[in-house]
Design a protein around this motif. Structure first.
Motif, PDB file in Angstrom:
ATOM      1  N   VAL A   1      29.374  39.713  41.571  1.00 23.84           N
ATOM      2  CA  VAL A   1      30.704  40.270  41.825  1.00 23.84           C
ATOM      3  C   VAL A   1      31.054  41.225  40.693  1.00 23.84           C
ATOM      4  CG1 VAL A   1      33.158  39.785  42.184  1.00 23.84           C
ATOM      5  CG2 VAL A   1      31.440  38.153  43.011  1.00 23.84           C
ATOM      6  N   ASP A   2      31.441  42.438  41.065  1.00 19.65           N
ATOM      7  CA  ASP A   2      31.996  43.390  40.096  1.00 19.65           C
ATOM      8  C   ASP A   2      33.506  43.364  40.294  1.00 19.65           C
ATOM      9  OD1 ASP A   2      32.913  45.523  38.577  1.00 19.65           O
ATOM     10  OD2 ASP A   2      31.180  46.786  39.050  1.00 19.65           O
ATOM     11  N   LEU A   3      34.182  42.605  39.446  1.00 19.86           N
ATOM     12  CA  LEU A   3      35.629  42.401  39.591  1.00 19.86           C
ATOM     13  C   LEU A   3      36.413  43.707  39.549  1.00 19.86           C
ATOM     14  CD1 LEU A   3      35.906  39.296  37.253  1.00 19.86           C
ATOM     15  CD2 LEU A   3      35.973  39.293  39.763  1.00 19.86           C
ATOM     16  N   SER A   4      35.916  44.688  38.813  1.00 16.45           N
ATOM     17  CA  SER A   4      36.629  45.964  38.692  1.00 16.45           C
ATOM     18  C   SER A   4      36.576  46.786  39.970  1.00 16.45           C
ATOM     19  CB  SER A   4      36.060  46.779  37.524  1.00 16.45           C
ATOM     20  OG  SER A   4      34.736  47.199  37.809  1.00 16.45           O
ATOM     21  N   LYS A   5      35.661  46.445  40.881  1.00 10.92           N
ATOM     22  CA  LYS A   5      35.509  47.226  42.117  1.00 10.92           C
ATOM     23  C   LYS A   5      36.005  46.506  43.367  1.00 10.92           C
ATOM     24  CE  LYS A   5      31.643  49.974  40.464  1.00 10.92           C
ATOM     25  NZ  LYS A   5      30.240  50.347  40.661  1.00 10.92           N
ATOM     26  N   VAL A   6      36.485  45.266  43.224  1.00  7.84           N
ATOM     27  CA  VAL A   6      36.981  44.536  44.394  1.00  7.84           C
ATOM     28  C   VAL A   6      38.253  45.216  44.884  1.00  7.84           C
ATOM     29  CG1 VAL A   6      37.884  42.339  45.245  1.00  7.84           C
ATOM     30  CG2 VAL A   6      35.986  42.344  43.604  1.00  7.84           C
ATOM     31  N   PRO A   7      38.281  45.666  46.155  1.00 10.65           N
ATOM     32  CA  PRO A   7      39.465  46.350  46.681  1.00 10.65           C
ATOM     33  C   PRO A   7      40.727  45.497  46.554  1.00 10.65           C
ATOM     34  CG  PRO A   7      37.620  46.559  48.199  1.00 10.65           C
ATOM     35  CD  PRO A   7      37.204  45.585  47.147  1.00 10.65           C
ATOM     36  N   ALA A   8      41.845  46.138  46.326  1.00  8.28           N
ATOM     37  CA  ALA A   8      43.117  45.440  46.128  1.00  8.28           C
ATOM     38  C   ALA A   8      43.518  44.604  47.340  1.00  8.28           C
ATOM     39  CB  ALA A   8      44.214  46.452  45.797  1.00  8.28           C
TER      40      ALA A   8
END
Length: 192
Positions: free
Chosen positions: A94-101
């Motif tokens: 998981v790339d937390l910075s890229k998870v859509p809002a």
């Protein structure tokens, strides 16, 4: 040193680890000896949930046949059909910075493939765990050992990551389901 959690405990993930963006969720298990003739094939999955607690489409169900979602922010690294050996049996990056809002929670699950046909359940599984580690440094941050609390269940919601303001938190869920993958999918708004 990793934080070890018990069922129901919640902990800050990003607040206590500033700058953390790339994590790997490792799931592992062992099977007990039993009299069946079929191998155990356990599968890790992730459900990407909106504010309703449901998936918004089938693309939000991440597993070995749909290994990538959330615009590439969540990636299943592959299916382990036996669970043999040491360490994680399956992993989800998981790339937390890229998870859509629009995604507020990510629930991680383990199911037993063809559990009813093979007469298998989580009472025959031991040493199940979930851990989160920093993909960049390999440092284990959080670990949750599920224990031996299951008997007839064929699917488990192991844990969830969820947004809390601008931070991500981790919840050790440990909730079992009968009815396998179909029951789990229905819980999250999917028909299989």
């Amino acid at each position: 040193m990793a934080i070890s959690l018990s069922k129901g405990q919640k902990v800050d993930l990003t607040k206590t680890n500033p700058g953390l963006t790339k994590i790997i969720i490792g799931l592992g298990w062992d099977t007990n000896k039993y009299d069946g003739s079929s191998d155990f094939d356990l599968d890790a999955s992730a459900f990407l949930l909106g504010g309703s607690g449901k998936v918004q489409s089938e693309q939000d169900f991440i597993f070995y046949n749909n290994p990538s979602g959330a615009e590439g922010a969540v990636v299943h690294t592959g299916d382990n059909k036996t669970g043999a050996g040491e360490g994680d049996d399956e992993q989800i990056k998981v790339d937390l910075s890229k998870v859509p809002a629009t995604i507020e929670k990510i629930d991680f699950t383990i199911t037993i493939h063809e559990a009813a046909e093979r007469k298998q359940n989580f009472g025959q599984v031991s040493n199940a765990y979930v851990r989160i580690f920093n993909e960049v440094t390999d440092e284990e941050l959080i670990r949750y050992d599920l224990g031996e609390d299951f008997s007839v269940e064929t699917a488990i919601v192991v844990a969830e990551l969820y947004r809390h303001g601008n931070e991500w938190k981790f919840n050790a869920v440990g909730s079992g389901f009968q009815g396998g993958l179909a029951a789990l999918c229905a819980n999250f708004g999917l028909n299989v």
